[in-house]
Design a protein around this motif. Sequence first.
Motif, PDB file in Angstrom:
ATOM      1  N   THR A 152       0.827  -1.203   0.000  1.00  0.00           N
ATOM      2  CA  THR A 152       0.000   0.000   0.000  1.00  0.00           C
ATOM      3  C   THR A 152       0.859   1.250   0.000  1.00  0.00           C
TER       4      THR A 152
ATOM      5  N   SER B 193      -4.464  -4.053  -0.011  1.00  0.00           N
ATOM      6  CA  SER B 193      -3.606  -4.199  -1.191  1.00  0.00           C
ATOM      7  C   SER B 193      -4.150  -5.247  -2.159  1.00  0.00           C
TER       8      SER B 193
ATOM      9  N   TRP C 110      -7.247  -6.236  -2.659  1.00  0.00           N
ATOM     10  CA  TRP C 110      -8.474  -5.812  -3.325  1.00  0.00           C
ATOM     11  C   TRP C 110      -8.181  -4.869  -4.490  1.00  0.00           C
ATOM     12  N   ASN C 111      -7.122  -4.095  -4.379  1.00  0.00           N
ATOM     13  CA  ASN C 111      -6.783  -3.145  -5.449  1.00  0.00           C
ATOM     14  C   ASN C 111      -6.081  -3.800  -6.626  1.00  0.00           C
TER      15      ASN C 111
ATOM     16  N   ARG D 114      -7.719  -4.016 -10.122  1.00  0.00           N
ATOM     17  CA  ARG D 114      -8.963  -3.237 -10.155  1.00  0.00           C
ATOM     18  C   ARG D 114      -8.734  -1.733 -10.225  1.00  0.00           C
ATOM     19  N   SER D 115      -7.737  -1.247  -9.519  1.00  0.00           N
ATOM     20  CA  SER D 115      -7.557   0.205  -9.471  1.00  0.00           C
ATOM     21  C   SER D 115      -6.487   0.659 -10.457  1.00  0.00           C
TER      22      SER D 115
ATOM     23  N   HIS E 225      -7.316   4.461  -5.584  1.00  0.00           N
ATOM     24  CA  HIS E 225      -7.038   3.385  -4.631  1.00  0.00           C
ATOM     25  C   HIS E 225      -8.309   3.082  -3.838  1.00  0.00           C
ATOM     26  N   LEU E 226      -8.883   1.908  -4.053  1.00  0.00           N
ATOM     27  CA  LEU E 226     -10.083   1.491  -3.343  1.00  0.00           C
ATOM     28  C   LEU E 226      -9.751   1.187  -1.884  1.00  0.00           C
TER      29      LEU E 226
ATOM     30  N   ALA F 266     -12.921   5.409  -2.860  1.00  0.00           N
ATOM     31  CA  ALA F 266     -11.551   5.378  -3.362  1.00  0.00           C
ATOM     32  C   ALA F 266     -10.851   6.708  -3.133  1.00  0.00           C
TER      33      ALA F 266
END
Length: 224
Positions: free
Chosen positions: A50, A90, A92-93, A96-97, A101-102, A113
């Motif tokens: 992150t 970390s 989950w992103n 996707r991102s 940053h979700l 985000a």
Amino acid sequence: MYGMAMRPLSELINDEDSAISFVRTTALAEPGRCVVHPPSEFAADVLYHTQVTTRSPMGAIAYHTGGISILDGWLRILGSGSAAIPRSLSGWNTGRSDGFHLFADDAFGGFFALDGGALGPGKGDVFYFAPRSLEWEPLDCSYTQFFTWACTDFRGFYDDVIWSGCETVIADMKPDRCFFFYPPLWTAERVLPPIDIRDIPVAEVWGYQMEMRLQLASQEASCE
């Protein structure tokens, strides 16, 4: 985060000036509203990927907690992952991102985000991907301001998507799932309570909404 050079953990972990005391005090200010989950064994790895220092609330949550549940899962703030919130900040992103940053999501299929330049004019602002519009909506606040707001009072933010008794349904929902509505919330045909409602994995809701957003944008472009 945001393409910066990767800093070592020694530069990210600050035990003398950690924001975890602020996080715990804020989360526990209103009894029964928030649950702070214990960190996972992967907390250091989550913090490293992150790239946020524990001096910040986001870094402190990523390293010192497994995430924070608000109002029995109405809203989930991501940390290092736990049985209660089986997704890490970390992880989950990953995939996707891009330029944002979700860091949190809710039971209604909404996603929060931090902007890294893809969503608005200023990096670090909080945006909400709203299931009612399929658009990124600016919330005009920082992560710290969002966290304080989430832990104290939504102040009508969800008034247009809730219905009588939805709190009970949310409390029974697993933390890696959220609502799927029919008719969808972004259509003119939507009604509350919805004609049909079920809960599906958060990842499926994210993927479906991103696909629908692209389809609607393509349709609008073809009509111009």
